[in-house]
Design a protein around this motif. Structure first.
Motif, PDB file in Angstrom:
ATOM      1  N   ALA A 163      83.301  60.990  46.539  1.00  8.96           N
ATOM      2  CA  ALA A 163      82.422  61.323  47.659  1.00  8.96           C
ATOM      3  C   ALA A 163      83.146  62.096  48.745  1.00  8.96           C
ATOM      4  O   ALA A 163      82.529  62.835  49.514  1.00  8.96           O
ATOM      5  CB  ALA A 163      81.820  60.044  48.243  1.00  8.96           C
ATOM      6  N   LEU A 164      84.461  61.932  48.815  1.00 11.27           N
ATOM      7  CA  LEU A 164      85.262  62.663  49.798  1.00 11.27           C
ATOM      8  C   LEU A 164      85.863  63.926  49.206  1.00 11.27           C
ATOM      9  O   LEU A 164      85.960  64.957  49.882  1.00 11.27           O
ATOM     10  CB  LEU A 164      86.371  61.760  50.340  1.00 11.27           C
ATOM     11  N   ALA A 165      86.242  63.863  47.923  1.00  8.03           N
ATOM     12  CA  ALA A 165      86.933  64.992  47.296  1.00  8.03           C
ATOM     13  C   ALA A 165      86.004  66.182  47.058  1.00  8.03           C
ATOM     14  O   ALA A 165      86.412  67.329  47.243  1.00  8.03           O
ATOM     15  CB  ALA A 165      87.555  64.555  45.970  1.00  8.03           C
ATOM     16  N   VAL A 166      84.767  65.923  46.643  1.00  8.08           N
ATOM     17  CA  VAL A 166      83.858  67.027  46.304  1.00  8.08           C
ATOM     18  C   VAL A 166      83.553  67.915  47.507  1.00  8.08           C
ATOM     19  O   VAL A 166      83.745  69.135  47.448  1.00  8.08           O
ATOM     20  CB  VAL A 166      82.564  66.488  45.662  1.00  8.08           C
ATOM     21  N   PRO A 167      83.064  67.371  48.637  1.00  4.90           N
ATOM     22  CA  PRO A 167      82.785  68.257  49.778  1.00  4.90           C
ATOM     23  C   PRO A 167      84.036  68.936  50.337  1.00  4.90           C
ATOM     24  O   PRO A 167      83.977  70.088  50.777  1.00  4.90           O
ATOM     25  CB  PRO A 167      82.150  67.324  50.816  1.00  4.90           C
ATOM     26  N   LEU A 208      76.844  64.553  50.618  1.00  8.14           N
ATOM     27  CA  LEU A 208      76.540  63.245  51.188  1.00  8.14           C
ATOM     28  C   LEU A 208      75.242  62.688  50.630  1.00  8.14           C
ATOM     29  O   LEU A 208      75.099  61.472  50.430  1.00  8.14           O
ATOM     30  CB  LEU A 208      76.477  63.328  52.714  1.00  8.14           C
ATOM     31  N   ILE A 209      74.284  63.584  50.362  1.00  9.09           N
ATOM     32  CA  ILE A 209      72.985  63.124  49.854  1.00  9.09           C
ATOM     33  C   ILE A 209      73.068  62.720  48.391  1.00  9.09           C
ATOM     34  O   ILE A 209      72.570  61.647  47.992  1.00  9.09           O
ATOM     35  CB  ILE A 209      71.927  64.236  50.026  1.00  9.09           C
ATOM     36  N   PHE A 210      73.721  63.533  47.574  1.00  6.64           N
ATOM     37  CA  PHE A 210      73.707  63.310  46.132  1.00  6.64           C
ATOM     38  C   PHE A 210      74.882  62.461  45.631  1.00  6.64           C
ATOM     39  O   PHE A 210      74.843  61.968  44.500  1.00  6.64           O
ATOM     40  CB  PHE A 210      73.720  64.650  45.397  1.00  6.64           C
TER      41      PHE A 210
END
Length: 204
Positions: free
Chosen positions: A145-149, A201-203
């Motif tokens: 959740a932190l790495a992707v964005p 954050l949504i997906f």
């Protein structure tokens, strides 16, 4: 397109009997392209001579990319040694309820600044990605959740750097200065970062 077709066609999702990595796919594609070129032009020496441009281009890109990665890793190591990164992570983690968003903003700022300074999204991400698991665990969220964005934002921020290869290339073609180009790209890329982070954050 041939390496991409080989990787997809021989991936475990399509055909499991043959395993093919990226390097092998590129070499096989180069050989196929060389054979087709020789069969078409029927000039073996000239075709082999022209094929050297591929390896020369690979050498130039490899040199610049490795230099950027080394510089970014030294920057990350220096920040770690002086305790700057740990201090920011601990400060973000200590903020109750808002820890996730503060941590995300902190890592985004670090990655975007590094991408702009080095001109490479990959160099910035490779240098600072080891910090992501610690940062994620400190606020109790999955690393993904932190790495992707953060990874997507690093790639987007690359086009806001006046020393990025793509900006320099477009600058040479259009006759504009890199600064003039990034003045046009920065507003659009800021919107892209916001959309990317919001979607993650949504997906995720």
């Amino acid at each position: 397109m041939l390496p991409l077709g080989l990787l997809i066609g021989l991936s475990p999702l399509v055909y499991k009997a043959i395993k093919l990595n990226l390097v092998t796919a590129i070499i096989v594609s180069l050989i196929i392209a060389l054979v087709v070129d020789i069969a078409t032009r029927r000039d073996f020496k000239q075709c082999c001579k022209d094929s050297q441009a591929i390896f020369e281009g690979m050498g130039k890109v490899f040199t610049s990319t490795v230099s950027f990665i080394v510089c970014a890793e030294m920057l990350a190591l220096g920040l770690n040694k002086i305790g700057g990164i740990s201090t920011m992570i601990q400060a973000a983690a200590s903020i109750q309820n808002a820890g996730l968003f503060i941590m995300l903003i902190v890592m985004l700022v670090i990655m975007i600044v590094a991408a702009i300074v080095t001109g490479s999204g990959n160099a910035a991400f490779f240098a600072f990605s080891p910090l992501l698991p610690e940062a994620a665990s400190s606020v109790g969220i999955p690393t993904l959740a932190l790495a992707v964005p953060v990874q997507l934002s690093a790639g987007i921020a690359r086009t806001m750097s006046p020393i990025a290869g793509v900006i320099i290339a477009v600058s040479g073609i259009t006759g504009l200065t890199p600064i003039a180009l990034i003045r046009r790209t920065i507003p659009v890329m800021i919107i892209a970062v916001i959309v990317s982070v919001t979607s993650s954050l949504i997906f995720l």
